[in-house]
Design a protein around this motif. Structure first.
Motif, PDB file in Angstrom:
ATOM      1  N   VAL A   1      27.225  -5.498   2.872  1.00  0.00           N
ATOM      2  CA  VAL A   1      28.273  -6.210   2.144  1.00  0.00           C
ATOM      3  C   VAL A   1      29.072  -5.205   1.327  1.00  0.00           C
ATOM      4  O   VAL A   1      28.498  -4.480   0.509  1.00  0.00           O
ATOM      5  N   PRO A   2      30.381  -5.109   1.555  1.00  0.00           N
ATOM      6  CA  PRO A   2      31.189  -4.197   0.733  1.00  0.00           C
ATOM      7  C   PRO A   2      31.329  -4.745  -0.684  1.00  0.00           C
ATOM      8  O   PRO A   2      31.862  -5.827  -0.891  1.00  0.00           O
ATOM      9  N   ILE A   3      30.833  -4.024  -1.645  1.00  0.00           N
ATOM     10  CA  ILE A   3      30.818  -4.477  -3.037  1.00  0.00           C
ATOM     11  C   ILE A   3      31.584  -3.479  -3.889  1.00  0.00           C
ATOM     12  O   ILE A   3      31.248  -2.295  -3.917  1.00  0.00           O
ATOM     13  N   ARG A   4      32.598  -3.936  -4.571  1.00  0.00           N
ATOM     14  CA  ARG A   4      33.353  -3.043  -5.459  1.00  0.00           C
ATOM     15  C   ARG A   4      32.696  -2.972  -6.834  1.00  0.00           C
ATOM     16  O   ARG A   4      32.661  -1.927  -7.467  1.00  0.00           O
ATOM     17  N   THR A   5      32.185  -4.114  -7.286  1.00  0.00           N
ATOM     18  CA  THR A   5      31.564  -4.174  -8.618  1.00  0.00           C
ATOM     19  C   THR A   5      30.201  -4.837  -8.532  1.00  0.00           C
ATOM     20  O   THR A   5      30.058  -5.885  -7.897  1.00  0.00           O
ATOM     21  N   VAL A   6      29.219  -4.240  -9.147  1.00  0.00           N
ATOM     22  CA  VAL A   6      27.908  -4.856  -9.317  1.00  0.00           C
ATOM     23  C   VAL A   6      27.800  -5.305 -10.769  1.00  0.00           C
ATOM     24  O   VAL A   6      27.979  -4.497 -11.684  1.00  0.00           O
TER      25      VAL A   6
END
Length: 882
Positions: free
Chosen positions: A351-356
Motif C-alpha cells: 500500500v503506498p502510504i505518504r503519511t503514517v
C-alpha cells in the motif's frame, strides 16, 4: 579467517520491472560476467541500479554473504533478485524465506514472472508446488527443517532471508537461527550456502558478521544506508484525530495510514471518519464507478462499502481477503485518502502510504500493555513515503487522548479570553482536568523523540529444542547427540540457557527411547550414530498439519454406520486445526449469555452463577474420546507433545445450525473477525480433502465437504483461487490468465449457487432440519424469522397453528442423530408443477415413530442465486401424504 567489511552508501528508489533472465553461451560465467549481465539487463529495461544495490550485487557476484540493513523502500528486492539470478546461472538451488505464507506466495508468483514457472517452486507447510525447482520460496521453518535434516550436505546456494528481524521473534526466532548454524562449512572447505539477510531494523549486526564468516569461510559484507530513499519528517500532534486527518489531506499528505493496535480500534475508528470531507467531486464519482460492480457480501461488506465511498479504507487481518485486496488496489490508485488499520502493515502489504499516523505509542503484547520498542516503531514509521510514489514521508504520533482534550480546552479558553493569561488560568482552574483512564501506560513527546533517534534493540536469540528438531537431526548420517550438542552450543544463547536446552534435548531422547521410536547401540555404527530411528517417518514430516497422522489414527475409532459419522469425522479434523480464538471466544460469550438468563430464571444465586459460568467452554465434540486417544497415541509418538489437541466445533456448529457464513458472523457478533472465520473454514476444507483417507469418505461426508467448499467460494473465492493458481504454476499461459484476472478490482463472481447441486442440497437439508429443531422447541417466533418475504409462514401465529395441530396428536418431536438421517429428508429437484423450484420435505420424528407429519417447503432457485444462500419458503406442516 574470512573477514567482515562495512559499506555505507546512499540509496535511491527502486523500480519494479517485469523481468526476463539473460543467458550466456560460455561455460560457468565468472562473477564479473554475471554482474555485467545483470546490470545490462537492468539498463535494457530502462532501470538504474543505485549505489547500495550496486555494492550488494557486486558482493553477491564475488560470492560473499550480504547483510542488507537498509531502510524500507531502498531496493532490497532487486538485490534478492540478483542473488536468485546468480544462483540459477551457477547451477545452484536458491532459497527465499519470509515469516508469513502470504508474503512467500506473493514472492513465488513474482519470481515465476521473472524466471518462468519451470524454475520456481514453493513450499509453505500446507502447499508444495514444483518443490524440485532451482528457486524455492518457503517459510523460514521449512528451510530450518531442511538444514536440520541435511546439515552441510543440504542442496542450498543463495539463501535470501527476508524480514530477518524475525530472528528475535519469541515463537519463531529459532527457525531464523538454525540455518545460520547448520548450513556451515566442513573443515577446510567453504560453505555452499550464501546468505542474504534483509531488514530495515537489524540494529547491530557485528555478531552475525563474525559468526557467519567463521562458520562458512566466506566474507560477510554489511550494506547500510545513512540516507533514506524517501526522507521522513516527524510530528507530535495534540490535535483531535478527525481534525488532524482533514489537515493532512488538505496539505496533500494523503494517503494516511492510521495505525491502531487492535482490530476493534481500527474498525471503530474508521466508522467515525465517514463524515470527513476528504474527496473532491471528481474523486467521489470515480470511486463510485470503481465500486459500482464490486461484490460486497452482507454483514461487514455493507459497512465497508459506505466507508470506501467516503475515501476511508480499513485494513487488518480480521477482514476477508477480497476486502483487504480491494483497499490495497484503491489505495494504489490514489482513491483512498485514509486507511485505518493495525500495526501489522510492516510485513508484506503493498500500500503506498505518504503519511503514517500512530494513534499511540503503546501496545498490548499478549501479556501486558507497554511502550513500543524502537524496532517496532521504526518498522511502522518506515512505511511512510514509498519510493517511486513520494519525495518525502511524514510520521505523526497522536498525544494521549486526555492530553488532547486538555489542550483543546486550553485553546478554547485562550480564544474566549483574547489571550488574557490570568483569565485563561482561572478558567482552566475551574475546569476539571481530564485524567488518563485507569491502568493507562503513558507516553509523551519526549518518548516520541527518543524513539525517533533510537537504534533498534539488539536481536535476542530465541533458540528452542523440540521433538521435531530431534527427529529431523536423526535423519542425517551422523551422531544426532553430537549434532544437537553442537547446535545448542553454537547458538547465541547464554551458557545457562544452553545448559537448559541440553537438558531438554536429553529428556526428549530418553522419551523417544522409552517409546521404542529410537534404539540405542552399544557401539557407534558406520555413520557414528549411537542411537537411530526404529521406524520410517513420512517424507513430509512436520511440513503439513503436524497432527494429521493422529487424526487418521483417531478415525479408526469412529463407526461408519453411526448416524453422526460424517459430523464426527469433521470433529476429528477440527481438533487438529489451530483454534480461531475470536470465533471460539464468541461462542463462549454467546453460551454464557444464554446460560445466565437460564440460571436467573431458575433462581440460582450470584456466586453459584459465576462458578457455573466460569466453567463454560466452547463446544468440544468428542473431547473425552479424542483426548484419551491422544494420550495413547503419544506413548508411541512422543513428538506430538510439541502440539496441542484443540477439540472444537465451528464447521460442525454451522452444519448443525444450518448457518450460512453471514448467519454465523451475525449470530456470534464477529463481523470484525470474519476473515479469521473464513481462513479457518478454508483450513478445515483443505484438511478434509488432504487428510481423510479415501476409504473413510462416505457420500454424506463428501456432500458436507462440497458444501464447505461452496460456502467459502460464495463468501470470498480468493483463498480457493490460490489453490488454482498453484495448480496452474506449471502452465505459464493459464497462470498469466489467472494473474490478470486477479489484478482486477472486481473479482470474478462465483458460479451460481444452484449450479452446485451437491452443496445446495446440503444447505437445504440443514435448513429444513433447523426448522424441525425449532418446531420441537415450539419456537414459533424463531421459525417465522427463518421465512423469506412472500412466505405464508412469516407470522408466529401461522406456526402456532401448525404446532397446535401436531401436538394435539403427539407429545414430542425428536431431534437426535436418527432424526437428522437422510431417511427423513426428501428432495424433488424437478417438480413438474413448479419449474425453477425444488420441493423439500422434512419428516418429523414423532414420539410414536409414525413419521406421518412433515414440514413442506419450496426452494426458490432464482432467489437463491440472487441471495447467494438458500431461499426456502415453507408451504405447510401437515401429514406426509396430504
Amino acid at each position: 579467517m574470512a573477514g567482515t567489511r562495512l559499506v555505507t552508501t546512499p540509496v535511491t528508489p527502486p523500480a519494479r520491472p517485469k523481468l526476463t533472465v539473460p543467458t550466456t553461451d560460455a561455460g560457468t560465467p565468472t562473477g564479473e560476467d554475471l554482474y555485467d549481465a545483470f546490470t545490462s539487463w537492468a539498463e535494457s529495461q530502462g532501470l538504474q541500479l543505485y549505489p547500495a544495490q550496486q555494492d550488494a550485487i557486486l558482493e553477491l557476484a564475488a560470492e560473499n554473504h550480504v547483510i542488507m540493513a537498509t531502510p524500507t523502500g531502498s531496493g532490497k528486492s532487486m538485490v534478492a533478485l540478483a542473488a536468485h539470478f546468480f544462483g540459477l546461472a551457477r547451477g545452484q538451488r536458491s532459497i527465499y524465506t519470509a515469516p508469513i505464507k502470504a508474503l512467500v506466495s506473493e514472492k513465488f508468483f513474482s519470481l515465476v514472472e521473472v524466471f518462468g514457472a519451470e524454475n520456481v517452486g514453493m513450499v509453505t507447510g500446507d502447499s508444495a508446488v514444483n518443490a524440485e525447482a532451482p528457486i524455492i520460496c518457503c517459510t523460514a521453518e521449512i528451510l530450518a527443517n531442511e538444514a536440520l535434516r541435511d546439515g552441510t550436505e543440504a542442496n542450498v546456494g543463495p539463501v535470501i532471508m527476508d524480514e530477518f528481524h524475525f530472528y528475535a521473534d519469541p515463537h519463531r526466532g529459532w527457525a531464523w537461527q538454525v540455518p545460520l548454524i547448520e548450513l556451515r562449512a566442513e573443515p577446510g572447505r567453504r560453505s555452499a550456502a550464501q546468505f542474504v539477510l534483509m531488514s530495515a531494523t537489524l540494529g547491530d549486526t557485528t555478531r552475525f558478521e563474525r559468526s557467519i564468516a567463521e562458520r562458512t569461510g566466506r566474507d560477510v559484507v554489511t550494506i547500510t544506508s545513512a540516507v533514506r530513499p524517501v526522507p521522513l519528517s516527524f510530528e507530535y500532534s495534540t490535535t483531535p484525530l478527525t481534525e488532524k486527518l482533514e489537515e493532512l489531506a488538505a496539505a496533500q499528505l494523503a494517503p494516511v495510514y492510521v495505525v491502531h493496535f487492535s482490530q476493534r480500534e481500527a474498525a471503530e475508528s474508521a466508522t467515525g471518519l465517514m463524515s470527513l470531507n476528504l474527496l473532491s467531486k471528481a474523486e467521489r464519482e470515480r470511486l463510485g464507478e470503481r465500486l459500482a460492480t464490486f461484490r460486497f457480501s452482507k454483514g461487514y461488506g455493507k459497512t465497508l462499502s459506505r466507508l470506501l465511498k467516503a475515501g476511508v479504507g480499513v485494513h487488518h487481518a480480521g477482514m476477508l481477503p477480497k476486502y483487504r485486496r480491494l483497499v490495497e488496489q484503491l489505495s494504489q490508485e490514489g482513491l483512498l485518502k485514509v486507511i485505518s488499520g493495525t500495526d501489522t502493515l510492516g510485513v508484506g502489504i503493498n500500500v503506498p502510504i505518504r503519511t503514517v499516523l500512530m494513534t499511540g505509542l503503546t501496545k498490548y503484547d499478549g501479556e501486558r500493555v507497554r511502550q513500543l520498542k524502537a524496532r517496532e516503531f521504526h518498522q511502522i514509521a518506515g512505511r511512510a513515503g514509498r519510493a517511486g510514489f513520494d519525495t518525502q514521508g511524514t510520521v505523526v504520533v497522536q498525544a494521549p487522548e486526555h492530553i488532547i482534550e486538555n489542550e483543546a480546552a486550553l485553546r478554547k479558553a485562550r480564544a474566549k479570553h483574547g489571550g488574557d493569561e490570568a483569565k485563561v488560568a482561572q478558567a482552566m482552574k475551574s475546569r476539571a482536568k481530564k485524567k488518563p483512564p485507569e491502568g493507562f501506560v503513558s507516553w509523551s513527546e519526549k518518548s516520541f523523540d527518543k524513539l525517533i533517534t533510537a537504534e533498534p534493540e539488539p536481536m535476542v536469540s530465541r533458540m528452542r529444542v523440540s521433538y521435531a528438531m530431534v527427529l529431523h537431526l536423526l535423519q542425517r548420517p551422523e551422531d544426532p547427540i553430537l549434532a544437537m550438542r553442537r547446535l545448542i552450543t553454537s547458538s547465541d544463547e547464554t551458557p545457562a540457557r544452553q545448559a537448559q536446552l541440553q537438558r531438554r534435548a536429553l529428556q526428549i531422547l530418553r522419551e523417544l527411547l522409552a517409546a521404542g521410536v529410537l534404539e540405542k547401540f552399544d557401539e557407534p555404527n558406520e555413520d557414528g550414530r549411537t542411537v537411530d530411528l526404529k521406524l520410517d517417518l513420512q517424507d513430509d514430516f512436520a511440513l503439513n498439519q503436524p497432527l494429521a497422522p493422529f487424526a487418521v489414527a483417531a478415525l479408526e475409532l469412529l463407526d461408519p454406520e453411526s448416524e453422526t459419522y460424517a459430523l464426527d469425522v469433521i470433529s476429528v479434523i477440527e481438533s487438529i486445526l489451530e483454534s480461531p480464538y475470536q470465533v471460539t471466544g464468541a461462542q463462549v460469550k454467546k453460551l454464557k449469555g444464554e446460560k445466565v438468563a437460564e440460571l436467573k430464571a431458575e433462581g440460582v444465586d450470584y456466586t453459584e452463577r459465576m462458578r457455573i459460568l466460569d466453567e463454560l467452554t466452547h463446544p468440544q465434540p468428542l473431547k473425552e474420546l479424542l483426548e484419551q486417544q491422544f494420550e495413547v497415541y503419544r506413548t508411541a509418538a512422543p513428538w506430538v507433545a510439541d502440539y496441542e489437541l484443540q477439540p472444537k466445533s465451528v464447521v460442525r456448529d454451522m452444519i448443525e445450525r444450518a448457518f450460512t457464513f453471514v448467519d454465523a458472523v451475525n449470530f456470534y457478533g464477529i463481523s470484525r473477525s470474519e476473515g479469521v472465520l473464513l481462513r479457518y473454514l478454508s483450513d478445515a476444507y483443505k484438511a478434509l480433502r488432504q487428510t481423510v483417507p479415501q476409504e473413510k469418505v462416505t457420500e454424506e461426508l463428501e456432500d458436507l465437504t462440497e458444501w464447505l467448499g461452496e460456502l467459502i467460494r460464495q463468501t470470498d473465492s480468493s483463498l480457493l483461487e490460490e489453490w488454482e493458481r498453484l495448480a496452474a504454476a506449471d502452465d505459464p499461459e493459464k497462470l498469466a490468465q489467472l494473474e490478470a484476472a486477479r489484478d482486477d478490482v472486481e473479482p470474478e463472481p462465483p458460479a451460481r449457487l444452484s449450479q452446485n447441486v451437491r452443496a445446495l442440497t446440503v444447505m437445504v437439508r440443514s435448513a429444513m432440519f433447523r426448522r424441525a429443531e425449532l418446531f420441537a422447541q415450539e419456537k414459533e417466533e424463531a421459525l417465522a424469522g427463518l421465512e423469506p418475504e412472500g412466505s405464508e409462514f412469516t407470522t408466529p401465529d401461522r406456526w402456532g397453528e401448525a404446532l397446535d395441530a401436531f401436538f394435539d396428536e403427539y407429545e414430542d418431536v425428536y431431534v437426535d442423530a436418527k432424526a437428522r438421517s437422510a431417511d427423513l429428508f426428501r428432495l424433488d429437484r424437478s417438480p413438474a408443477e413448479k419449474p425453477g423450484f425444488w420441493r423439500a420435505v422434512q419428516v418429523l420424528d414423532d414420539d410414536q415413530g409414525n413419521h406421518d407429519w412433515a414440514i413442506h417447503a419450496w426452494v426458490d432457485l432464482a432467489a437463491t442465486d440472487e441471495e447467494e444462500a438458500p431461499v426456502i419458503r415453507t408451504s405447510g406442516v401437515h401429514e406426509v401424504g396430504s
